[in-house]
Design an enzyme around this catalytic site. Structure first.
Site, PDB file in Angstrom:
ATOM      1  N   GLU A 138       0.824  -1.208   0.000  1.00 54.45           N
ATOM      2  CA  GLU A 138       0.000   0.000   0.000  1.00 54.45           C
ATOM      3  C   GLU A 138       0.860   1.261   0.000  1.00 54.45           C
ATOM      4  OE1 GLU A 138      -2.890  -0.217   3.153  1.00 54.45           O
ATOM      5  OE2 GLU A 138      -3.884  -1.949   2.247  1.00 54.45           O
ATOM      6  N   GLU A 184      -3.928  -8.822   0.386  1.00 53.32           N
ATOM      7  CA  GLU A 184      -4.346  -8.602   1.779  1.00 53.32           C
ATOM      8  C   GLU A 184      -5.867  -8.641   1.790  1.00 53.32           C
ATOM      9  OE1 GLU A 184      -1.830  -5.659   3.738  1.00 53.32           O
ATOM     10  OE2 GLU A 184      -3.576  -5.118   4.920  1.00 53.32           O
TER      11      GLU A 184
HETATM   12  C1  GAL Z   1      -3.987  -2.529   5.602  1.00 53.59           C
HETATM   13  C2  GAL Z   1      -2.497  -2.404   5.842  1.00 53.59           C
HETATM   14  C3  GAL Z   1      -2.042  -3.269   6.995  1.00 53.59           C
HETATM   15  C4  GAL Z   1      -2.945  -3.046   8.168  1.00 53.59           C
HETATM   16  C5  GAL Z   1      -4.361  -3.361   7.751  1.00 53.59           C
HETATM   17  C6  GAL Z   1      -5.358  -3.270   8.869  1.00 53.59           C
HETATM   18  O1  GAL Z   1      -4.487  -1.537   4.815  1.00 53.59           O
HETATM   19  O2  GAL Z   1      -1.790  -2.804   4.696  1.00 53.59           O
HETATM   20  O3  GAL Z   1      -0.718  -2.947   7.345  1.00 53.59           O
HETATM   21  O4  GAL Z   1      -2.826  -1.727   8.579  1.00 53.59           O
HETATM   22  O5  GAL Z   1      -4.735  -2.461   6.755  1.00 53.59           O
HETATM   23  O6  GAL Z   1      -6.662  -3.476   8.374  1.00 53.59           O
END
Ligand code: GAL
Length: 787
Positions: free
Chosen positions: A402, A478
């Site tokens: 991100e 993710e």
């Molecule tokens: C994502 C991020 C992670 C964590 C996660 C929590 O956007 O890449 O590091 O912060 O959100 O939901």
């Protein structure tokens, strides 16, 4: 190779004058054991990272007070380490180097008072040549200054020399650090080609002898090449009938590289590797011609109760718990891991997505990696790849998570540059990154520069991306970010986003998330309906210290709610939802919530069942409450069975699994109402331990009623003591809102359970008697033994 880890380091917090000087009196410093994390000792305090700040990554527009973002632990500031080194006179003709697996952070290394070098990024391994600084034949002093700025991390980073340290003395003719690169470009049933490039540094003509041994230790290939001067020597060897590195049988070969001067061996390096073929296509990923989907999780580096200090056994336990769930892949979010993780994933057959950065040039936090990026990104990326490239478990390099450069015009150039570095170091693995702004990353051309773009939290758009870019290879880098607290059930059970409660907890019905997240069921459907997707990496496998979303502006909240498994390593209910999908061959039938609700008699309680059976019938005190079947037309009934409103009466809730014809499969699960606390039960994950000062036993403590039913509201203090050659490292129940110190022998039950971590003493074998006491109950049944 000499290990410099162990309990002989002196340490002090603060920045005393001349701390690198051998003459300085350090008798007032503490003696610590490396790997060491000074901050896990606490105390928890919201002031430890109480900064009015913007987390750009979360889309915040105004500075706000983030309280538990880094766990509320005192990781900031400066610390010093000193270690006396006896250097034999015979080393005067050798090159001596020190290897740090990881120091958090901004380390400066000194030898005998002189600066040797510095390495700011806390997650990459580094080495320095100490030769010009050493006085062989006497005592020398290694000193390391560590400095953690505030506002430099979005999670708990740990503090200090938190990974292992090694010292190596080599002949002037030797293999360069991380100088062996092994690839297997042609793998067939009859043979495999093993290509080896060895970087040799030498002051004279030598030979390089390379020998490959199979998993049973038999020599299966060898080769010798002359090395007239420092060079990169290339060799191609052939292994007949290779055993492949597969997930179910992760065969590991070794390659021994020797530098020989006439008949004498002057340097030797042994590298473990696997023979395996990777194939990534827009329609899937193949490992050795078998299709494999990523049933992956993201993992931060901390080890829960042990903080960031690496303990091999704790790493292994995390992997074992995840693999038991059916997880086959780990994304090392958002940084290179400890080498111990990769070694174990090689052994267990777990795929790894090795990730370098959470920031490029555009900051997420004021003092994060963006400040280092221009000067250090290439060095850090090359360090990661050179260290990790021979691990068969590593299947992709990720250059970012991100990163906020994703929508900026210059992002594409940066991506091209980093991707080229990866390809230069290793042409065999694809390069990826995870995007939460896919439109930005596509429009500025960044996504197209990568071998494989990863989508964070975008199941709703997989089909659209596929249509627009049919040649792209895609996966969910993710997913979910479901939040829950083990054992906390909040009624009614419903999908909630960014929902906060005065309790500081999230509901264990596994339906809550931040605004960008969603329940696991949604991603299951997206993956199942789109077989071209390569799979997913759930945020996260385990709870970790820091980032207590949705309570990031509230105190107390010290640790995350994202884990499928809690901070102690106890599975949350969600664990069984994943297992039901990821291990179809193993019957899973899991019933929630617990059935001890005094005062709720006559009220409605939702009951959920996580199972891979087609349906199930629920019974309360012998009365059928009806059959439920999986329903593909309803996203929240497709992967779980739901009885929305069961009228609570104490007793026995029983579920019976059914096949597609509604015939019982034989599987049953039960929840029974608990009586008063009556006894403690203990179960150690291992009772036979190695007396090496490193081995751990993880002891699960449960408060039960007279029938052995766990008392879900038990929250009493617990004290653990040991007699014999061991120590209690930590006791805790995994409550994200607990501010009680984790290390030591005191802790508190949380929903009836706690974990104690017990470590053996080095070179002192013997019987270890553990005593656990809580509110007048005592259990001495856990007897361990170290050999
Ligand atoms: C994502 C991020 C992670 C964590 C996660 C929590 O956007 O890449 O590091 O912060 O959100 O939901």
């Amino acid at each position: 190779m000499r290990s410099l880890s162990g309990d002989t380091w002196c340490f002090t917090c603060g920045d005393p004058k001349d701390a690198a000087e051998p003459t300085v009196d350090d008798t007032g410093w503490s003696t610590v054991r490396v790997p060491h994390d000074w901050a896990i000792a606490g105390p928890f305090d919201s002031q430890n990272d109480a900064q009015h700040t913007i987390i750009h990554a979360d889309g915040e527009k105004q500075a706000r007070l983030h309280l538990g973002r880094t766990g509320g632990l005192p990781h900031q500031g400066v610390g010093w380490y000193r270690l006396p080194l006896d250097i034999p006179a015979a080393w005067s003709s050798r090159r001596v180097r020190v290897i740090f697996d990881g120091v958090m952070s901004h380390s400066i290394v000194y030898c005998n008072g002189r600066e040797v070098g510095s390495w700011p990024y806390g997650y990459t391994s580094f080495q320095f040549d100490l030769t010009p600084f050493l006085l062989p034949g006497g005592q020398n002093l290694l000193a390391v200054r560590v400095a953690n700025p505030s506002n430099a991390s979005r999670w708990y980073p740990g503090a200090g020399i938190y990974r292992n340290v090694l010292l190596e003395a080599v002949d002037p003719a030797h293999i360069a650090p991380w100088g062996v690169a092994i690839t297997t470009p042609d793998v067939q049933d009859a043979f495999a080609t093993v290509v080896v490039r060895t970087e040799v540094t030498t002051d004279r003509a030598v030979t390089l002898q390379t020998v490959i041994r199979d998993p049973s230790g038999y020599e299966v290939a060898s080769d010798v090449v002359p090395v007239p001067a420092s060079t990169k020597a290339d060799q191609t060897l052939t292994v007949a009938n290779p055993e492949r590195w597969n997930l179910d049988r992760p065969a590991l070969y070794t390659l021994r590289s020797r530098i020989c001067d006439n008949e004498q061996v002057v340097d030797e390096v042994v590298t473990r590797f696997g023979i395996r073929a990777l194939k990534f296509t827009p329609n899937g990923f193949w490992l050795n011609d078998r299709p494999v989907r990523f049933q992956g999780v993201c993992m931060h580096h901390d080890l829960g109760l042990l903080g960031a200090a690496v303990h091999r056994r704790a790493v292994e336990r995390q992997v074992d718990i995840l693999q038991e769930m059916g997880c086959n892949a780990i994304r090392t979010s958002h940084n290179p891991p400890a080498p111990e993780l990769l070694e174990y994933c090689d052994e267990k057959g777990i795929l790894v997505l090795d990730e370098a950065f959470d920031e490029w040039r555009v900051p997420k936090v004021a003092n994060g990696y963006s400040n280092l990026f221009d000067a250090w990104a290439e060095k850090d990326l090359r360090a990661m790849i050179r260290r990790d490239r021979n691990h068969p478990c590593v299947v992709m390099w990720s250059i970012g998570n991100e990163i906020l450069d994703q929508g900026r015009p210059e992002g594409r150039e940066t991506c091209r540059w980093l991707t080229a570095i990866c390809h230069d170091e290793d042409s065999t693995r694809p390069v990826t990154a995870g995007f939460n702004d896919p439109d930005g990353a596509i429009q500025n051309g960044l996504a197209g520069e990568l071998d494989i773009p990863g989508w964070n939290y975008r199941p709703a758009r997989y089909a659209e991306f596929r249509e627009a870019y049919p040649d792209w290879i895609m996966y969910g880098s993710e997913t979910e970010s479901c939040v829950s607290t083990r054992g906390e059930y909040v009624f009614p059970a419903k999908i909630l986003r960014d929902h906060e409660r005065s309790s500081g907890h999230c509901s264990a019905y596994e339906l809550e998330s931040p605004c960008w997240g969603y329940p696991p069921d949604i991603e299951f459907a997206a993956q199942e309906d789109r077989p071209y997707m390569l799979g997913e990496f759930v945020w996260t496998g385990f709870d970790y210290l820091g980032e207590p979303t949705p309570y990031k502006f509230h105190w107390p909240s010290r640790s995350s709610y994202f884990g499928i498994v809690d901070l102690c390593g106890f599975p949350k209910d969600r664990y069984y939802l994943y297992r039901s999908q990821w291990r179809p061959e193993v019957p899973t039938l899991h019933l929630l919530p617990h059935w001890s609700w005094p005062g709720r008699e006559g009220e409605h309680i939702p009951v959920h069942v996580f199972t891979n059976a087609a349906g199930a019938e629920l019974f309360l005190n012998g009365q059928s409450l009806g059959i439920r079947r999986k329903d593909a037309s309803d996203p929240l009934r497709r992967f779980r069975l739901v009885w929305d409103a069961v009228t609570y009466a104490p007793g026995e809730l029983r579920v019976r699994a059914l096949d597609t014809q509604d015939h019982p499969t034989g599987e049953e699960a039960v929840q029974r109402t608990a009586g008063a606390s009556a006894r403690l039960t203990l179960s150690a994950d291992r009772i036979e331990l190695v007396a090496n000062g490193d081995d751990l036993s993880f002891l699960t403590i449960r408060m039960c009623d007279t029938d052995g039913i766990v008392c879900p509201s038990a929250a009493q203090p617990v004290v653990v003591s040991v007699q014999g050659p061991a120590e209690v490292l930590a006791v805790d129940g995994g409550d994200p809102t607990s501010l009680e110190p984790i290390p030591g022998c005191h802790g508190r039950l949380f929903h009836g359970m706690a974990l104690a971590v017990i470590r053996t003493r080095a070179n002192v074998p013997g019987e270890i008697f553990v005593t656990v006491e809580s509110s007048g109950f005592v259990n001495t049944s856990a007897q361990l033994r170290s050999f």
